[in-house]
Design a protein around this motif. Structure first.
Motif, PDB file in Angstrom:
ATOM      1  N   ARG A  80       0.812  -1.221   0.000  1.00 25.39           N
ATOM      2  CA  ARG A  80       0.000   0.000   0.000  1.00 25.39           C
ATOM      3  C   ARG A  80       0.842   1.266   0.000  1.00 25.39           C
ATOM      4  O   ARG A  80       2.030   1.236   0.318  1.00 25.39           O
ATOM      5  CB  ARG A  80      -0.919   0.002   1.222  1.00 25.39           C
ATOM      6  N   PHE A  81       0.197   2.355  -0.376  1.00 23.09           N
ATOM      7  CA  PHE A  81       0.763   3.687  -0.218  1.00 23.09           C
ATOM      8  C   PHE A  81       0.201   4.288   1.066  1.00 23.09           C
ATOM      9  O   PHE A  81      -0.980   4.118   1.381  1.00 23.09           O
ATOM     10  CB  PHE A  81       0.371   4.609  -1.378  1.00 23.09           C
ATOM     11  N   VAL A  82       1.058   5.018   1.788  1.00 31.95           N
ATOM     12  CA  VAL A  82       0.614   5.736   2.978  1.00 31.95           C
ATOM     13  C   VAL A  82       1.058   7.187   2.865  1.00 31.95           C
ATOM     14  O   VAL A  82       2.190   7.474   2.456  1.00 31.95           O
ATOM     15  CB  VAL A  82       1.180   5.098   4.266  1.00 31.95           C
ATOM     16  N   TYR A  83       0.158   8.096   3.217  1.00 30.89           N
ATOM     17  CA  TYR A  83       0.439   9.529   3.157  1.00 30.89           C
ATOM     18  C   TYR A  83       0.034  10.174   4.477  1.00 30.89           C
ATOM     19  O   TYR A  83      -0.962   9.779   5.089  1.00 30.89           O
ATOM     20  CB  TYR A  83      -0.353  10.201   2.032  1.00 30.89           C
ATOM     21  N   ILE A  84       0.805  11.161   4.898  1.00 30.43           N
ATOM     22  CA  ILE A  84       0.375  12.026   5.991  1.00 30.43           C
ATOM     23  C   ILE A  84       0.123  13.400   5.388  1.00 30.43           C
ATOM     24  O   ILE A  84       0.996  13.976   4.732  1.00 30.43           O
ATOM     25  CB  ILE A  84       1.414  12.098   7.119  1.00 30.43           C
ATOM     26  N   VAL A  85      -1.101  13.878   5.597  1.00 35.81           N
ATOM     27  CA  VAL A  85      -1.520  15.156   5.015  1.00 35.81           C
ATOM     28  C   VAL A  85      -1.658  16.185   6.130  1.00 35.81           C
ATOM     29  O   VAL A  85      -2.333  15.943   7.136  1.00 35.81           O
ATOM     30  CB  VAL A  85      -2.864  15.011   4.270  1.00 35.81           C
ATOM     31  N   GLN A  86      -0.998  17.311   5.945  1.00 38.58           N
ATOM     32  CA  GLN A  86      -1.153  18.429   6.877  1.00 38.58           C
ATOM     33  C   GLN A  86      -2.339  19.267   6.426  1.00 38.58           C
ATOM     34  O   GLN A  86      -2.390  19.734   5.292  1.00 38.58           O
ATOM     35  CB  GLN A  86       0.114  19.284   6.904  1.00 38.58           C
ATOM     36  N   MET A  87      -3.307  19.444   7.334  1.00 41.61           N
ATOM     37  CA  MET A  87      -4.534  20.167   7.011  1.00 41.61           C
ATOM     38  C   MET A  87      -4.630  21.397   7.907  1.00 41.61           C
ATOM     39  O   MET A  87      -4.542  21.289   9.131  1.00 41.61           O
ATOM     40  CB  MET A  87      -5.749  19.256   7.212  1.00 41.61           C
ATOM     41  N   THR A  88      -4.825  22.551   7.284  1.00 39.11           N
ATOM     42  CA  THR A  88      -4.911  23.804   8.030  1.00 39.11           C
ATOM     43  C   THR A  88      -6.323  24.365   7.924  1.00 39.11           C
ATOM     44  O   THR A  88      -6.773  24.758   6.847  1.00 39.11           O
ATOM     45  CB  THR A  88      -3.900  24.834   7.496  1.00 39.11           C
ATOM     46  N   TYR A  89      -7.037  24.359   9.065  1.00 39.73           N
ATOM     47  CA  TYR A  89      -8.375  24.944   9.161  1.00 39.73           C
ATOM     48  C   TYR A  89      -8.220  26.297   9.863  1.00 39.73           C
ATOM     49  O   TYR A  89      -7.933  26.341  11.066  1.00 39.73           O
ATOM     50  CB  TYR A  89      -9.299  24.059   9.985  1.00 39.73           C
ATOM     51  N   ASP A  90      -8.390  27.392   9.141  1.00 37.32           N
ATOM     52  CA  ASP A  90      -8.080  28.714   9.696  1.00 37.32           C
ATOM     53  C   ASP A  90      -6.654  28.661  10.244  1.00 37.32           C
ATOM     54  O   ASP A  90      -5.713  28.473   9.499  1.00 37.32           O
ATOM     55  CB  ASP A  90      -9.100  29.115  10.765  1.00 37.32           C
ATOM     56  N   SER A  91      -6.506  28.771  11.560  1.00 33.24           N
ATOM     57  CA  SER A  91      -5.155  28.722  12.135  1.00 33.24           C
ATOM     58  C   SER A  91      -4.866  27.382  12.810  1.00 33.24           C
ATOM     59  O   SER A  91      -3.786  27.174  13.361  1.00 33.24           O
ATOM     60  CB  SER A  91      -4.994  29.849  13.164  1.00 33.24           C
ATOM     61  N   GLU A  92      -5.834  26.455  12.772  1.00 30.85           N
ATOM     62  CA  GLU A  92      -5.659  25.157  13.433  1.00 30.85           C
ATOM     63  C   GLU A  92      -5.079  24.141  12.455  1.00 30.85           C
ATOM     64  O   GLU A  92      -5.568  23.974  11.340  1.00 30.85           O
ATOM     65  CB  GLU A  92      -7.001  24.661  13.971  1.00 30.85           C
ATOM     66  N   VAL A  93      -4.031  23.430  12.899  1.00 27.32           N
ATOM     67  CA  VAL A  93      -3.355  22.447  12.055  1.00 27.32           C
ATOM     68  C   VAL A  93      -3.556  21.053  12.639  1.00 27.32           C
ATOM     69  O   VAL A  93      -3.404  20.841  13.849  1.00 27.32           O
ATOM     70  CB  VAL A  93      -1.844  22.744  11.947  1.00 27.32           C
ATOM     71  N   LEU A  94      -3.933  20.114  11.775  1.00 28.00           N
ATOM     72  CA  LEU A  94      -3.975  18.713  12.202  1.00 28.00           C
ATOM     73  C   LEU A  94      -3.363  17.851  11.107  1.00 28.00           C
ATOM     74  O   LEU A  94      -3.232  18.269   9.954  1.00 28.00           O
ATOM     75  CB  LEU A  94      -5.402  18.275  12.555  1.00 28.00           C
ATOM     76  N   TYR A  95      -2.997  16.635  11.503  1.00 34.03           N
ATOM     77  CA  TYR A  95      -2.360  15.703  10.570  1.00 34.03           C
ATOM     78  C   TYR A  95      -3.246  14.471  10.410  1.00 34.03           C
ATOM     79  O   TYR A  95      -3.745  13.916  11.393  1.00 34.03           O
ATOM     80  CB  TYR A  95      -0.970  15.305  11.075  1.00 34.03           C
ATOM     81  N   TYR A  96      -3.409  14.077   9.164  1.00 34.01           N
ATOM     82  CA  TYR A  96      -4.304  12.961   8.848  1.00 34.01           C
ATOM     83  C   TYR A  96      -3.561  11.974   7.954  1.00 34.01           C
ATOM     84  O   TYR A  96      -2.874  12.369   7.004  1.00 34.01           O
ATOM     85  CB  TYR A  96      -5.553  13.473   8.139  1.00 34.01           C
ATOM     86  N   MET A  97      -3.690  10.691   8.271  1.00 25.66           N
ATOM     87  CA  MET A  97      -2.997   9.652   7.505  1.00 25.66           C
ATOM     88  C   MET A  97      -3.974   8.950   6.563  1.00 25.66           C
ATOM     89  O   MET A  97      -5.043   8.506   6.979  1.00 25.66           O
ATOM     90  CB  MET A  97      -2.354   8.632   8.442  1.00 25.66           C
ATOM     91  N   VAL A  98      -3.596   8.860   5.294  1.00 20.98           N
ATOM     92  CA  VAL A  98      -4.412   8.206   4.267  1.00 20.98           C
ATOM     93  C   VAL A  98      -3.689   6.954   3.791  1.00 20.98           C
ATOM     94  O   VAL A  98      -2.482   6.981   3.531  1.00 20.98           O
ATOM     95  CB  VAL A  98      -4.668   9.142   3.070  1.00 20.98           C
ATOM     96  N   CYS A  99      -4.441   5.859   3.673  1.00 19.61           N
ATOM     97  CA  CYS A  99      -3.874   4.586   3.231  1.00 19.61           C
ATOM     98  C   CYS A  99      -4.581   4.122   1.961  1.00 19.61           C
ATOM     99  O   CYS A  99      -5.812   4.085   1.905  1.00 19.61           O
ATOM    100  CB  CYS A  99      -4.028   3.540   4.336  1.00 19.61           C
ATOM    101  N   ILE A 100      -3.791   3.765   0.940  1.00 19.00           N
ATOM    102  CA  ILE A 100      -4.337   3.241  -0.317  1.00 19.00           C
ATOM    103  C   ILE A 100      -3.829   1.814  -0.490  1.00 19.00           C
ATOM    104  O   ILE A 100      -2.655   1.594  -0.800  1.00 19.00           O
ATOM    105  CB  ILE A 100      -3.914   4.101  -1.518  1.00 19.00           C
ATOM    106  N   PRO A 101      -4.688   0.810  -0.280  1.00 20.31           N
ATOM    107  CA  PRO A 101      -4.250  -0.589  -0.372  1.00 20.31           C
ATOM    108  C   PRO A 101      -4.227  -1.102  -1.812  1.00 20.31           C
ATOM    109  O   PRO A 101      -4.581  -0.391  -2.755  1.00 20.31           O
ATOM    110  CB  PRO A 101      -5.317  -1.320   0.451  1.00 20.31           C
ATOM    111  N   ASN A 102      -3.790  -2.349  -1.940  1.00 19.31           N
ATOM    112  CA  ASN A 102      -3.824  -3.075  -3.218  1.00 19.31           C
ATOM    113  C   ASN A 102      -2.993  -2.404  -4.310  1.00 19.31           C
ATOM    114  O   ASN A 102      -3.454  -2.218  -5.442  1.00 19.31           O
ATOM    115  CB  ASN A 102      -5.275  -3.249  -3.690  1.00 19.31           C
ATOM    116  N   ILE A 103      -1.769  -2.047  -3.952  1.00 18.92           N
ATOM    117  CA  ILE A 103      -0.843  -1.500  -4.945  1.00 18.92           C
ATOM    118  C   ILE A 103      -0.122  -2.659  -5.621  1.00 18.92           C
ATOM    119  O   ILE A 103       0.597  -3.428  -4.977  1.00 18.92           O
ATOM    120  CB  ILE A 103       0.169  -0.540  -4.288  1.00 18.92           C
TER     121      ILE A 103
END
Length: 258
Positions: free
Chosen positions: A189-212
Motif C-alpha cells: 500500500r501507499f501511505v500519506y500524511i496530510v497536513q490540514m490547516t483549518y483557519d489557524s488550526e493544524v492537524l495531521y491525517y494519515m491516508v492509506c491506499i491498499p492493493n498497490i
C-alpha cells in the motif's frame, strides 16, 4: 362461374394453410423447440486478490439477454475447487447445477455443466518502490488529496468537535511511503500524511491506499484514513517517518518516498 368460385376457394384454403404453417413454425421455434444453452460459456469469473493469494467467484453473465434466458441463467449455481490461494497458471474445476423445472418449462437443453479453467491475469506485487511507475505514484498522491478534500468535515470532527467546521485553507502531503507487506494476506500500500490547516488550526491525517500492484490502478473504493496521533516529540521534530515506523514496521517494510 363455378370454376372461378373453385379457384377462389382453393386460393383461400392455400392461404389459410400457409398461415397455419407459419403459426406452427413460430410456436415450434419460440415455444416447443429445445434450445441448447452452454452453461460454462455463460459463466463469468470474478477474481479478488493478487497472484499467489487470490480467490474466485463464478456467476452467470449479466447482459443483453431475453428475460427467459436471464431468468434461467440466474438459477445456475457454480461451485469451484480450489477457490482460494490461487496463482496464475493454476487449474480450477468448475461444476454447475441449474433449475431443471425451469429448463423444461423454457425448453432449454443445458450442456457443458463442468469445465477446467486455467487462472490467468492476476496482478503481481512490485518488488520495491523503484519498480513502481511514476504515473501510479502520482495517481496515488492525487487520490489521497481527493479523499481528504471530500472528507474534510468528518476529519475535523474526529475528536468530537461540535462547532461548525471552519474552512480548509490549505492541505499538503508532508510524508509519503510505500509499505511492502511481510504477510501474504495483507496487500502492499501507499501511505500519506496530510497536513490540514483549518483557519489557524493544524492537524495531521494519515491516508492509506491498499492493493498497490502491477494492475497500475488506484483502488479508490478501499481508500481509508485515520487521524495521525503523533507524540509531542514527533510533532516538534516533524518526525513523520518515526510515527509511520511505530505504527506499521511490525507488518511492513517501509520505503519513504523522498
Amino acid at each position: 362461374m363455378d370454376k372461378q368460385k373453385i379457384e377462389n376457394k382453393f386460393i383461400y384454403f392455400i392461404s389459410l394453410l400457409g398461415m397455419v404453417m407459419i403459426l406452427v413454425l413460430i410456436a415450434y421455434f419460440f415455444f416447443l423447440r429445445n434450445v441448447e444453452v452452454d452453461i460454462m460459456d455463460n459463466a463469468q469469473y470474478t477474481y479478488v486478490g493478487e497472484n499467489g493469494n487470490a480467490s474466485v467467484v463464478v456467476s452467470a453473465k449479466q447482459g443483453e439477454l431475453n428475460q427467459r434466458m436471464q431468468d434461467f441463467l440466474n438459477s445456475v449455481k457454480y461451485e469451484v475447487s480450489p477457490s482460494s490461494d490461487l496463482s496464475n497458471g493454476d487449474t480450477i474445476h468448475v461444476t454447475a447445477t441449474y433449475d431443471e423445472a425451469l429448463a423444461n418449462q423454457y425448453h432449454y437443453k443445458p450442456k457443458s455443466i463442468e469445465a477446467d479453467v486455467i487462472v490467468e491475469g492476476l496482478a503481481n506485487r512490485y518488488l520495491a518502490l523503484q519498480d513502481i511507475p511514476k504515473t501510479l505514484i502520482q495517481d496515488g498522491r492525487n487520490a489521497a488529496l481527493d479523499y481528504v478534500k471530500e472528507n474534510q468535515d468528518a476529519i475535523y470532527k474526529l475528536d468530537g468537535k461540535e462547532e461548525k467546521t471552519p474552512s480548509l485553507d490549505k492541505m499538503k502531503i508532508v510524508y509519503s511511503a510505500y509499505l511492502k507487506s511481510n504477510q501474504k494476506k495483507n496487500s502492499d500500500r501507499f501511505v500519506y500524511i496530510v497536513q490540514m490547516t483549518y483557519d489557524s488550526e493544524v492537524l495531521y491525517y494519515m491516508v492509506c491506499i491498499p492493493n498497490i500492484n502491477d494492475s497500475n490502478e488506484i483502488d479508490t473504493h478501499n481508500i481509508y484514513g485515520e487521524k495521525a496521533y503523533l507524540t509531542q516529540d514527533e510533532l516538534d521534530g516533524k518526525d513523520f517517518n518515526g510515527y509511520v515506523d511505530r505504527v506499521y514496521s511490525s507488518k511492513y517494510q517501509i520505503e519513504q518516498k523522498k
